[in-house]
Each structure stands twice: as structure tokens, then as C-alpha cells.
Design a protein around this motif. Structure first.
Motif, PDB file in Angstrom:
ATOM      1  N   LEU A   1     -50.778  80.788  84.006  1.00  0.00           N
ATOM      2  CA  LEU A   1     -49.581  81.573  84.065  1.00  0.00           C
ATOM      3  C   LEU A   1     -49.416  82.710  83.300  1.00  0.00           C
ATOM      4  CD1 LEU A   1     -46.613  78.732  84.821  1.00  0.00           C
ATOM      5  CD2 LEU A   1     -48.260  80.072  86.319  1.00  0.00           C
ATOM      6  N   GLU A   2     -48.862  83.950  83.811  1.00  0.00           N
ATOM      7  CA  GLU A   2     -48.692  85.069  83.004  1.00  0.00           C
ATOM      8  C   GLU A   2     -47.179  85.386  83.165  1.00  0.00           C
ATOM      9  OE1 GLU A   2     -50.144  89.582  82.862  1.00  0.00           O
ATOM     10  OE2 GLU A   2     -50.703  88.494  84.668  1.00  0.00           O
ATOM     11  N   GLY A   3     -46.259  85.726  82.264  1.00  0.00           N
ATOM     12  CA  GLY A   3     -44.853  85.878  82.409  1.00  0.00           C
ATOM     13  C   GLY A   3     -44.813  87.429  82.800  1.00  0.00           C
ATOM     14  N   LEU A   4     -43.533  87.685  83.695  1.00  0.00           N
ATOM     15  CA  LEU A   4     -43.451  88.994  83.959  1.00  0.00           C
ATOM     16  C   LEU A   4     -41.928  89.259  83.444  1.00  0.00           C
ATOM     17  CD1 LEU A   4     -44.328  88.374  87.888  1.00  0.00           C
ATOM     18  CD2 LEU A   4     -45.627  89.262  85.805  1.00  0.00           C
ATOM     19  N   ASP A   5     -41.377  88.437  82.670  1.00  0.00           N
ATOM     20  CA  ASP A   5     -39.992  88.941  82.272  1.00  0.00           C
ATOM     21  C   ASP A   5     -40.364  89.095  80.612  1.00  0.00           C
ATOM     22  OD1 ASP A   5     -38.628  88.333  84.584  1.00  0.00           O
ATOM     23  OD2 ASP A   5     -38.442  86.351  84.018  1.00  0.00           O
ATOM     24  N   ARG A   6     -39.384  90.006  80.079  1.00  0.00           N
ATOM     25  CA  ARG A   6     -39.498  90.234  78.739  1.00  0.00           C
ATOM     26  C   ARG A   6     -39.482  88.941  77.876  1.00  0.00           C
ATOM     27  NH1 ARG A   6     -37.114  95.218  75.684  1.00  0.00           N
ATOM     28  NH2 ARG A   6     -37.441  95.905  77.843  1.00  0.00           N
ATOM     29  N   ALA A   7     -38.719  88.058  78.365  1.00  0.00           N
ATOM     30  CA  ALA A   7     -38.415  86.863  77.399  1.00  0.00           C
ATOM     31  C   ALA A   7     -39.736  85.949  77.595  1.00  0.00           C
ATOM     32  CB  ALA A   7     -37.278  85.951  77.863  1.00  0.00           C
ATOM     33  N   ASN A   8     -40.405  86.130  78.478  1.00  0.00           N
ATOM     34  CA  ASN A   8     -41.511  85.039  78.916  1.00  0.00           C
ATOM     35  C   ASN A   8     -43.105  85.724  78.722  1.00  0.00           C
ATOM     36  OD1 ASN A   8     -41.903  86.003  81.188  1.00  0.00           O
ATOM     37  ND2 ASN A   8     -40.778  84.357  82.356  1.00  0.00           N
ATOM     38  N   ALA A   9     -42.952  86.890  78.164  1.00  0.00           N
ATOM     39  CA  ALA A   9     -44.106  87.638  78.361  1.00  0.00           C
ATOM     40  C   ALA A   9     -45.333  87.324  77.358  1.00  0.00           C
ATOM     41  CB  ALA A   9     -43.915  89.350  77.917  1.00  0.00           C
ATOM     42  N   ASN A  10     -44.956  86.351  76.694  1.00  0.00           N
ATOM     43  CA  ASN A  10     -45.917  85.632  75.672  1.00  0.00           C
ATOM     44  C   ASN A  10     -46.784  84.469  76.256  1.00  0.00           C
ATOM     45  OD1 ASN A  10     -43.828  83.708  75.584  1.00  0.00           O
ATOM     46  ND2 ASN A  10     -43.713  83.746  73.351  1.00  0.00           N
ATOM     47  N   THR A  11     -46.319  84.051  77.718  1.00  0.00           N
ATOM     48  CA  THR A  11     -46.893  82.808  78.400  1.00  0.00           C
ATOM     49  C   THR A  11     -48.166  82.611  78.354  1.00  0.00           C
ATOM     50  OG1 THR A  11     -44.700  82.684  79.584  1.00  0.00           O
ATOM     51  CG2 THR A  11     -46.391  81.595  80.236  1.00  0.00           C
ATOM     52  N   LYS A  12     -48.743  83.667  78.814  1.00  0.00           N
ATOM     53  CA  LYS A  12     -50.291  83.690  78.844  1.00  0.00           C
ATOM     54  C   LYS A  12     -51.059  83.508  77.459  1.00  0.00           C
ATOM     55  CE  LYS A  12     -54.415  85.610  80.964  1.00  0.00           C
ATOM     56  NZ  LYS A  12     -55.070  86.789  81.302  1.00  0.00           N
ATOM     57  N   SER A  13     -50.645  84.100  76.535  1.00  0.00           N
ATOM     58  CA  SER A  13     -51.096  83.856  75.016  1.00  0.00           C
ATOM     59  C   SER A  13     -50.707  82.516  74.490  1.00  0.00           C
ATOM     60  CB  SER A  13     -50.619  84.999  74.227  1.00  0.00           C
ATOM     61  OG  SER A  13     -49.311  85.154  74.015  1.00  0.00           O
ATOM     62  N   ARG A  14     -49.589  81.767  74.996  1.00  0.00           N
ATOM     63  CA  ARG A  14     -49.309  80.640  74.706  1.00  0.00           C
ATOM     64  C   ARG A  14     -50.196  79.636  75.649  1.00  0.00           C
ATOM     65  NH1 ARG A  14     -43.147  79.335  75.859  1.00  0.00           N
ATOM     66  NH2 ARG A  14     -44.104  77.326  74.861  1.00  0.00           N
ATOM     67  N   TYR A  15     -50.921  79.958  76.493  1.00  0.00           N
ATOM     68  CA  TYR A  15     -51.882  79.146  77.278  1.00  0.00           C
ATOM     69  C   TYR A  15     -50.992  78.185  78.127  1.00  0.00           C
ATOM     70  CZ  TYR A  15     -55.353  81.297  74.343  1.00  0.00           C
ATOM     71  OH  TYR A  15     -55.905  82.263  73.752  1.00  0.00           O
ATOM     72  N   ILE A  16     -49.949  78.727  78.766  1.00  0.00           N
ATOM     73  CA  ILE A  16     -49.150  77.634  79.647  1.00  0.00           C
ATOM     74  C   ILE A  16     -49.940  77.668  80.932  1.00  0.00           C
ATOM     75  CG2 ILE A  16     -46.873  77.353  80.731  1.00  0.00           C
ATOM     76  CD1 ILE A  16     -46.853  77.051  77.606  1.00  0.00           C
ATOM     77  N   TYR A  17     -49.963  76.427  81.454  1.00  0.00           N
ATOM     78  CA  TYR A  17     -50.960  76.305  82.719  1.00  0.00           C
ATOM     79  C   TYR A  17     -49.935  75.219  83.605  1.00  0.00           C
ATOM     80  CZ  TYR A  17     -55.041  77.000  79.471  1.00  0.00           C
ATOM     81  OH  TYR A  17     -55.825  77.439  78.710  1.00  0.00           O
TER      82      TYR A  17
END
Length: 159
Positions: free
Chosen positions: A101-117
Motif C-alpha cells: 500500500l501507498e498512502g494518499l493522505d498527508r497523515a498516511n503518506a509514509n505507509t509505503k516506507s513503513r512496508y504496510i501490506y
């Protein structure tokens, strides 16, 4: 915000309910095509780096890994490890398929770098209740089915 941050209304999308521990595959127009039991983070929701929480908001499927891997295949750093996991074995293993997953909101923009799958799990008995370390776990047969249903770029809402 660019137009690429908005969902493609011509492809299926996903709606994930943390309170219900359910994932729904939605057809264009919103009709529910399929429901799956899931497991989100045992630590709750949140977007902070290192929190081991499941992020919420708007996302897209940035990448897909594991096409044609056998059910239960263990992945590390998105690479198949040539080992099939047993249900119930120790660890929070990433199995069968990965939807990154890649975050599209400002708050979750780090989702891809957090390796959330979204991924298969070696703890299928815990599906239906929060038990992961941040990712969204599914049964291995379910993630294999979901992988085939959802294209890269598909929109995902986690609420």
C-alpha cells in the motif's frame, strides 16, 4: 493533489473496516463483490513510523508481489524464500501474496516506507480480530483470490 491520487472508477476498489475486521472488494459503482475476514494491528490504528499500527485513510495498491507462488510461501523483503510456512508457527510471517500500500493522505503518506501490506498469514486462526504488527492479514487462499481480483493502482479505504 494530482488526479492520479483519485480512484480509477473503472476498476475494483477495496474497503477495509478495522472495527469489523472485514475487507470488501467493491465493483465500480460500489456493489460488494466479495468479503474477507482480516486481522489488523493488535496495537490499533495509526500512521506513526515504528508504531506497529494499521494506518487509516485513502491508499492505492502500489505494487503486487508473489504471482504464481504456492500458497504459504514465505516472503522476506518481497522475495520468495523457497519455504512454505506451517499454520501456527512462530512469527508474523508474510505469506503467499503481497499487495503493497501507498498512502494518499498527508497523515498516511509514509505507509509505503513503513512496508504496510495486505498479505497471507501463518495465523489464520486469529483472523477476525486485531493481531498483526500493522499489516492487514488474510487467509492464504483469500489473498491469492484477492491478488487476482485487484489490479495495481486500485483504490483502498481503511476506516
Amino acid at each position: 493533489m494530482s488526479s492520479s491520487n483519485f480512484p480509477d472508477e473503472t476498476q475494483p476498489s477495496l474497503r477495509i473496516s478495522v472495527p469489523l475486521q472485514k475487507l470488501e472488494v467493491l465493483a465500480p459503482g460500489g456493489k460488494v463483490l466479495r468479503r474477507f475476514r482480516i486481522s489488523t494491528s493488535a496495537a490499533g490504528t495509526g500512521c506513526k513510523e515504528g508504531s506497529f499500527r494499521t494506518p487509516t485513510g485513502r491508499f492505492r495498491v502500489a505494487a503486487k508481489h508473489g504471482r504464481n507462488a504456492p500458497a504459504g510461501m514465505v516472503f522476506r523483503a518481497r522475495k520468495a524464500m523457497a519455504r512454505i510456512a506451517r499454520q501456527g508457527e512462530a512469527g508474523d510471517l508474510i505469506l503467499s501474496r503481497i499487495l503493497w500500500l501507498e498512502g494518499l493522505d498527508r497523515a498516511n503518506a509514509n505507509t509505503k516506507s513503513r512496508y504496510i501490506y495486505l498479505h497471507g498469514t501463518n495465523h489464520e486462526a486469529k483472523l477476525g480480530r486485531p493481531a498483526s504488527q500493522g499489516c492487514i492479514r488474510l487467509a492464504n487462499a483469500d489473498i491469492i483470490e484477492l491478488f487476482a481480483l485487484v489490479p495495481r493502482g486500485a483504490h483502498v479505504d481503511i476506516v
